[in-house]
Design a protein around this motif. Structure first.
Motif, PDB file in Angstrom:
ATOM      1  N   GLU A 130      -5.908  -2.567   5.514  1.00  0.00           N
ATOM      2  CA  GLU A 130      -6.476  -1.474   4.733  1.00  0.00           C
ATOM      3  C   GLU A 130      -5.731  -1.219   3.425  1.00  0.00           C
ATOM      4  OE1 GLU A 130      -7.349   2.025   6.911  1.00  0.00           O
ATOM      5  OE2 GLU A 130      -7.698   0.970   8.789  1.00  0.00           O
ATOM      6  N   CYS A 131      -4.508  -1.713   3.302  1.00  0.00           N
ATOM      7  CA  CYS A 131      -3.735  -1.526   2.065  1.00  0.00           C
ATOM      8  C   CYS A 131      -3.175  -2.883   1.621  1.00  0.00           C
ATOM      9  CB  CYS A 131      -2.603  -0.528   2.282  1.00  0.00           C
ATOM     10  SG  CYS A 131      -3.093   1.044   3.014  1.00  0.00           S
ATOM     11  N   TRP A 183     -11.431  -5.195  -4.669  1.00  0.00           N
ATOM     12  CA  TRP A 183     -10.397  -4.208  -4.976  1.00  0.00           C
ATOM     13  C   TRP A 183      -9.383  -4.770  -5.951  1.00  0.00           C
ATOM     14  CZ3 TRP A 183      -5.396  -5.546  -4.003  1.00  0.00           C
ATOM     15  CH2 TRP A 183      -5.180  -6.598  -3.113  1.00  0.00           C
ATOM     16  N   LYS A 190      -3.526   4.672   1.809  1.00  0.00           N
ATOM     17  CA  LYS A 190      -4.796   3.959   1.660  1.00  0.00           C
ATOM     18  C   LYS A 190      -5.417   4.259   0.300  1.00  0.00           C
ATOM     19  CE  LYS A 190      -5.906   4.184   6.604  1.00  0.00           C
ATOM     20  NZ  LYS A 190      -6.904   4.642   7.593  1.00  0.00           N
ATOM     21  N   SER A 234      -1.863   6.888   6.491  1.00  0.00           N
ATOM     22  CA  SER A 234      -3.171   7.197   5.912  1.00  0.00           C
ATOM     23  C   SER A 234      -3.065   7.642   4.455  1.00  0.00           C
ATOM     24  CB  SER A 234      -3.863   8.290   6.736  1.00  0.00           C
ATOM     25  OG  SER A 234      -3.071   9.476   6.764  1.00  0.00           O
ATOM     26  N   MET A 278      -2.244  -2.583  10.280  1.00  0.00           N
ATOM     27  CA  MET A 278      -3.094  -1.618   9.591  1.00  0.00           C
ATOM     28  C   MET A 278      -2.893  -1.689   8.083  1.00  0.00           C
ATOM     29  SD  MET A 278      -3.648   1.423   7.972  1.00  0.00           S
ATOM     30  CE  MET A 278      -2.214   2.455   8.156  1.00  0.00           C
ATOM     31  N   LEU A 279      -1.650  -1.782   7.643  1.00  0.00           N
ATOM     32  CA  LEU A 279      -1.364  -1.862   6.215  1.00  0.00           C
ATOM     33  C   LEU A 279      -1.905  -3.154   5.604  1.00  0.00           C
ATOM     34  CD1 LEU A 279       2.284  -0.480   6.071  1.00  0.00           C
ATOM     35  CD2 LEU A 279       0.272   0.556   5.032  1.00  0.00           C
ATOM     36  N   GLN A 312      -3.965   5.189  -6.007  1.00  0.00           N
ATOM     37  CA  GLN A 312      -2.766   4.880  -5.236  1.00  0.00           C
ATOM     38  C   GLN A 312      -1.984   3.805  -5.973  1.00  0.00           C
ATOM     39  OE1 GLN A 312       0.000   5.274  -3.491  1.00  0.00           O
ATOM     40  NE2 GLN A 312      -1.339   6.140  -1.937  1.00  0.00           N
ATOM     41  N   ASP A 352      -8.308   5.008  -2.443  1.00  0.00           N
ATOM     42  CA  ASP A 352      -9.575   5.739  -2.414  1.00  0.00           C
ATOM     43  C   ASP A 352     -10.665   4.877  -3.055  1.00  0.00           C
ATOM     44  OD1 ASP A 352     -11.570   7.584  -2.275  1.00  0.00           O
ATOM     45  OD2 ASP A 352     -10.743   8.930  -3.785  1.00  0.00           O
TER      46      ASP A 352
END
Length: 350
Positions: free
Chosen positions: A226-227, A195, A184, A181, A222-223, A205, A186
């Motif tokens: 979201e990233c 983005w 991630k 988390s 997840m990465l 980040q 902001d």
């Protein structure tokens, strides 16, 4: 004639050497190479240039690092930043790197930090990241004492962090999962249609490369969702002009601090001495190659002695009873005492 006379004056150890260095010979070596090897005390010819004086000095310091550590915080300020990094790299390889040592060596100009497999904890990582805000690459893999709290301090203090190495042991794997988390971006106070159009400072980040060899499937998904800026376990790029060229710090097969010890003799961080084996169980878990011949003999003797101890005690008791019986049979006084004792016991029973 002059050439023959000069050849006749050569020492016997040089008679079979090839004086012509312009062509190769199977069984001969140049005289200059032989003399160079003899003068330096090297038994075999080693390719490449000799080590620098700095590397030799660092080798001596590394071998006696335990004696220097107590006063290192008082003298480290006089060392250049690359020398401090080299000492930290040697200490890590000698299993001496902890919070106090890395804090005493930390330099504000450092751009990489490799504490992999060390005893550095959250407090040490937080303090170093507070001092070295220009860190671009950090390796915390196989660190049992670093948790997500330490990673949080690292991410907050080092806004230029691009490469992070983690995992490698159960504790570090758990830390990596709990820290996802923190990676991630902001997006709460930014404006833009995508983005990709945003600047790193706007995202809050800067992490670009994550080296986590045993990343689980859920964390990887997840990465990626979201990233999207973070590349997990990047592969080397052979195109120097590529926009996504992988830096050396993000290659998992290359030690982060390797450039700072590449010219230092590896014998510097070899731990010498006999491995102490406290129990038989730990002996089974330890490779026999780690024990010296003398220690193997000692352990074998100790095991045999422990195995024969009950038999020796039994033999001692038998010898004692046999001696007592022989004494009773050979002495009238002993016989009378034995008969009196037997009579006394019979009277008590009545």
């Amino acid at each position: 004639m002059e050439t023959r006379k000069s050849e006749g004056k050569l020492p016997s150890s040089l008679k079979n050497l090839d004086l012509n260095t312009n062509h190769e010979s199977k069984n001969k070596i140049p005289v200059s190479a032989y003399l160079s090897s003899s003068l330096t005390g090297i038994s075999a010819l080693k390719p490449g240039p000799p080590p620098s004086l700095v590397s030799l000095c660092l080798g001596v310091v590394g071998r006696h690092l335990e004696e220097i550590i107590p006063c290192l915080s008082d003298i480290s300020h006089i060392f250049p930043s690359d020398i401090k990094m080299s000492i930290a790299a040697i200490a890590k390889r000698r299993k001496l790197l902890d919070d106090d040592l890395i804090i005493s060596l930390a330099d504000t100009s450092w751009e990489i930090l490799d504490v992999s497999g060390s005893d550095v904890s959250d407090s040490g990582l937080a303090k170093v990241s507070e001092m070295c805000k220009s860190l671009r690459a950090v390796d915390i893999s196989r660190c049992n004492k670093i948790t997500s709290m330490g990673v949080s301090e690292l991410v907050q203090n080092c806004r230029s962090l691009e490469t992070l190495r983690c995992g490698g042991c159960p504790s570090s794997e758990s830390t990596a999962r709990r820290s996802l988390s923190l990676f991630k971006p902001d997006l709460s106070n930014v404006e833009g249609e995508s983005w990709e159009e945003l600047d790193v400072t706007e995202l809050g980040q800067s992490l670009r490369w994550l080296v986590w060899p045993r990343i689980d499937k859920d964390s990887l998904e997840m990465l990626s969702m979201e990233c999207p800026r973070i590349v997990v376990n990047p592969k080397p790029s052979f195109l120097s002009y590529s926009l996504h060229e992988v830096p050396r710090e993000a290659l998992p097969d290359v030690a982060l601090d390797e450039p700072f010890v590449k010219d230092i003799d590896p014998e510097t961080w070899v731990v010498r001495g006999v491995v102490k084996i406290p129990t038989t169980t730990s002996l089974s878990l330890t490779s026999s190659s780690e024990l010296s011949i003398a220690e193997k003999f000692r352990l074998a003797f100790a095991e045999r002695d422990a195995r024969l101890a009950p038999k020796r005690a039994k033999n001692a008791r038998q010898q004692q009873r046999r001696a007592e019986r022989d004494w009773m049979m050979s002495s009238d006084e002993a016989k009378s005492m034995a008969f009196a004792s037997k009579a006394n016991r019979s009277l008590r029973k009545k």
